[in-house]
Motif scaffolding. Structure first.
Motif, mmCIF file in Angstrom:
data_model
loop_
_atom_site.group_PDB
_atom_site.id
_atom_site.type_symbol
_atom_site.label_atom_id
_atom_site.label_comp_id
_atom_site.label_asym_id
_atom_site.label_seq_id
_atom_site.Cartn_x
_atom_site.Cartn_y
_atom_site.Cartn_z
ATOM 1 N N LEU A 1 10.883 -16.911 -141.064
ATOM 2 C CA LEU A 1 11.815 -15.920 -140.938
ATOM 3 C C LEU A 1 11.773 -16.066 -138.929
ATOM 4 N N LYS A 2 10.780 -16.921 -138.618
ATOM 5 C CA LYS A 2 9.780 -17.526 -137.144
ATOM 6 C C LYS A 2 11.180 -18.486 -137.623
ATOM 7 N N SER A 3 11.097 -19.620 -137.629
ATOM 8 C CA SER A 3 12.293 -20.210 -137.666
ATOM 9 C C SER A 3 13.629 -20.183 -137.548
ATOM 10 N N ILE A 4 14.120 -19.295 -137.874
ATOM 11 C CA ILE A 4 15.683 -18.305 -137.670
ATOM 12 C C ILE A 4 15.882 -17.306 -137.153
ATOM 13 N N GLY A 5 14.653 -17.082 -136.178
ATOM 14 C CA GLY A 5 14.808 -16.107 -135.087
ATOM 15 C C GLY A 5 14.145 -14.909 -134.870
ATOM 16 N N LYS A 6 14.461 -14.268 -136.078
ATOM 17 C CA LYS A 6 13.720 -12.800 -136.579
ATOM 18 C C LYS A 6 12.554 -12.711 -136.451
ATOM 19 N N VAL A 7 12.664 -11.566 -135.893
ATOM 20 C CA VAL A 7 11.198 -10.564 -135.264
ATOM 21 C C VAL A 7 11.090 -9.309 -135.729
ATOM 22 N N LYS A 8 10.372 -8.645 -135.650
ATOM 23 C CA LYS A 8 10.262 -7.204 -136.747
ATOM 24 C C LYS A 8 10.297 -5.856 -135.385
ATOM 25 N N LYS A 9 10.928 -5.127 -135.403
ATOM 26 C CA LYS A 9 11.104 -4.352 -134.411
ATOM 27 C C LYS A 9 11.209 -2.732 -134.381
ATOM 28 N N LEU A 10 10.742 -1.949 -134.465
ATOM 29 C CA LEU A 10 11.270 -0.116 -134.561
ATOM 30 C C LEU A 10 12.700 0.194 -133.622
ATOM 31 N N GLY A 11 13.899 0.466 -134.062
ATOM 32 C CA GLY A 11 14.793 0.814 -133.723
ATOM 33 C C GLY A 11 14.035 2.116 -132.351
ATOM 34 N N ARG A 12 14.472 2.374 -131.642
ATOM 35 C CA ARG A 12 14.948 3.794 -131.156
ATOM 36 C C ARG A 12 15.109 4.367 -131.141
ATOM 37 N N TYR A 13 14.306 6.112 -131.281
ATOM 38 C CA TYR A 13 15.458 7.020 -131.828
ATOM 39 C C TYR A 13 16.068 7.131 -130.638
ATOM 40 N N VAL A 14 17.318 8.378 -130.803
ATOM 41 C CA VAL A 14 18.440 8.116 -130.300
ATOM 42 C C VAL A 14 18.466 10.007 -130.037
ATOM 43 N N PRO A 15 20.412 10.809 -129.933
ATOM 44 C CA PRO A 15 20.150 12.123 -129.460
ATOM 45 C C PRO A 15 20.589 12.623 -130.823
ATOM 46 N N HIS A 16 21.442 11.505 -131.378
ATOM 47 C CA HIS A 16 22.850 11.948 -132.215
ATOM 48 C C HIS A 16 23.251 10.447 -132.838
ATOM 49 N N VAL A 17 23.742 10.502 -134.097
ATOM 50 C CA VAL A 17 24.282 9.615 -134.331
ATOM 51 C C VAL A 17 26.420 9.640 -133.631
ATOM 52 N N LEU A 18 26.732 9.042 -133.176
ATOM 53 C CA LEU A 18 27.670 8.699 -132.154
ATOM 54 C C LEU A 18 29.127 8.481 -133.569
ATOM 55 N N ASN A 19 30.064 9.395 -132.969
ATOM 56 C CA ASN A 19 30.947 9.300 -134.149
ATOM 57 C C ASN A 19 32.182 7.969 -132.395
ATOM 58 N N GLN A 20 33.390 7.844 -133.119
ATOM 59 C CA GLN A 20 34.244 7.831 -132.037
ATOM 60 C C GLN A 20 34.101 8.153 -131.003
ATOM 61 N N ARG A 21 35.281 9.656 -131.866
ATOM 62 C CA ARG A 21 35.638 10.875 -130.862
ATOM 63 C C ARG A 21 35.010 11.040 -130.192
ATOM 64 N N ASP A 22 33.250 10.386 -130.376
ATOM 65 C CA ASP A 22 32.077 11.443 -128.881
ATOM 66 C C ASP A 22 31.901 9.766 -127.914
ATOM 67 N N MET A 23 32.075 9.258 -128.466
ATOM 68 C CA MET A 23 31.459 7.369 -127.464
ATOM 69 C C MET A 23 33.403 7.731 -126.607
ATOM 70 N N ASP A 24 34.010 8.345 -126.630
ATOM 71 C CA ASP A 24 35.121 7.757 -126.586
ATOM 72 C C ASP A 24 35.626 9.019 -125.460
ATOM 73 N N ARG A 25 34.356 10.069 -125.575
ATOM 74 C CA ARG A 25 34.471 11.346 -124.543
ATOM 75 C C ARG A 25 33.420 11.122 -123.348
ATOM 76 N N ARG A 26 32.344 10.219 -123.989
ATOM 77 C CA ARG A 26 31.687 9.731 -123.242
ATOM 78 C C ARG A 26 32.110 8.693 -122.092
ATOM 79 N N ILE A 27 33.078 8.154 -122.723
ATOM 80 C CA ILE A 27 33.249 7.061 -121.647
ATOM 81 C C ILE A 27 34.787 7.727 -120.538
ATOM 82 N N GLU A 28 35.991 8.754 -121.219
ATOM 83 C CA GLU A 28 36.765 9.212 -120.260
ATOM 84 C C GLU A 28 35.755 9.965 -119.052
ATOM 85 N N MET A 29 34.162 10.771 -119.587
ATOM 86 C CA MET A 29 34.261 12.232 -118.943
ATOM 87 C C MET A 29 33.435 11.017 -117.523
#
Length: 341
Positions: free
Chosen positions: A108-136
């Motif tokens: 794993l070290k040879s192929i450049g992999k390290v173990k990390k915890l994913g961060r908490y996010v407020p919500h799982v955004l769908n494409q419509r959510d992301m589009d509205r965030r960009i537009e606004m």
């Protein structure tokens, strides 16, 4: 002071043999050893391996000699199984590929992999959510030619304030000494809701609801009337105001919308699931919570006194900096294609 005991593999094997001879099952052995050795305890599969040896009347505790060369690890195969399931443990990958766990870790070290915890996010955004965030965000970035209008933004939000703000922190202690216990928060904590509106000029208006009470559209519109009077007293009835709040139900109710329209203010759009674009969430409340951590309150009046002191002692530059970060955060939202940045 005696040196702390460090268990090795031979010790663990002796313990497994003793518990096997005591008539315990694999699951019971695993449970007992985990209770004593905690994170250092051998895995269930390791205990199972030795249990089965002992069942076969093989009581030799040393490692058996291995014949031939150890199996080589194909790094491309390893990379493939990691990409397919990045949540696997190194022990699971070792079992899949038929090599040792240290071999997997080196691979794993040879192929450049390290173990990390994913961060908490407020919500799982769908494409419509992301589009509205960009537009606004694009709309607000181009709302005026300069950013001078940010001085006229007033933003508001709510936050629960707990009577007990115990925080568990790591403590420096001797190796053979236990850290002091911290009481676990109760399931139903005693709390009051803070409602606050602020701008580059500091706090415009705030109040605490009664204990256990939450915000509703009727409560919110009643608050808005008091808030409007406070703004008029400081800035005059015809002051230019760009009002920003999130999409909580009381904020977007019809009666709330009608009330705000009657004020003659400009209501700024705010995309759903976007606390990272709300100054109270990304700026004021985090600073307030750090101030409250470790504090205990007996009654609402004590909380009110503490909040008054906190708000009054914050420099105006702090409030201004929180508001002035908005264009940067709008741009980051666009650059991140609407994802949380």
């Amino acid at each position: 002071m005696p040196l702390p005991f460090v268990a090795n593999r031979l010790h663990f094997r002796n313990v497994i043999l003793f518990l096997f001879l005591s008539g315990l099952k694999i699951s019971d052995i695993h449970k007992k050893m985990t209770a004593v050795y905690q994170d250092e305890s051998p895995s269930f599969n390791t205990i199972k391996l030795w249990f089965e040896r002992f069942e076969a009347n093989d009581y030799e505790l040393d490692d058996k000699p291995h014949s031939g060369r150890p199996p080589e690890l194909d790094l491309e195969v390893l990379e493939g199984i990691v990409e397919a399931d990045p949540y696997q443990t190194s022990r699971e990958m070792a079992a899949t590929l038929g090599v040792s766990q240290p071999t997997i870790i080196r691979g794993l070290k040879s192929i450049g992999k390290v173990k990390k915890l994913g961060r908490y996010v407020p919500h799982v955004l769908n494409q419509r959510d992301m589009d509205r965030r960009i537009e606004m965000s694009m709309f607000l970035l181009t709302f005026h030619r300069t950013h001078a209008w940010l001085d006229n933004i007033i933003t508001g939000d709510e936050k629960w304030i707990h009577y007990s703000n115990n925080v568990r922190k790591a403590q420096w202690v001797d190796k053979d000494e236990h850290a002091l216990d911290v009481a676990k928060p109760e399931l139903h904590v005693k709390k009051v809701m803070l409602c606050i509106w602020w701008s580059v000029h500091g706090v415009e208006y705030w109040e605490l609801l009664d204990e256990g009470k939450t915000i509703t559209a009727d409560v919110y519109t009643f608050q808005l009337d008091k808030f409007k009077k406070a703004v008029a007293k400081k800035r005059g009835d015809k002051a230019k105001v760009y009002f920003q709040h999130d999409n909580a139900r009381p904020h977007v109710a019809k009666v709330t919308h009608a009330k705000l329209l009657s004020f003659g203010w400009t209501i700024l759009p705010h995309p759903p699931y976007s606390p990272d674009l709300a100054p109270s969430d990304y700026w004021l409340f985090s600073r307030l919570q750090r101030h409250l951590n470790g504090k205990e309150f007996d009654k609402k009046a004590d909380i009110k006194k503490e909040l008054e002191s906190f708000f009054n002692n914050l420099e105006l530059e702090f409030y201004a900096e929180g508001i002035k970060k908005l264009p940067e955060r709008w741009q980051k939202t666009i650059d991140a294609d609407g994802q949380y940045f």
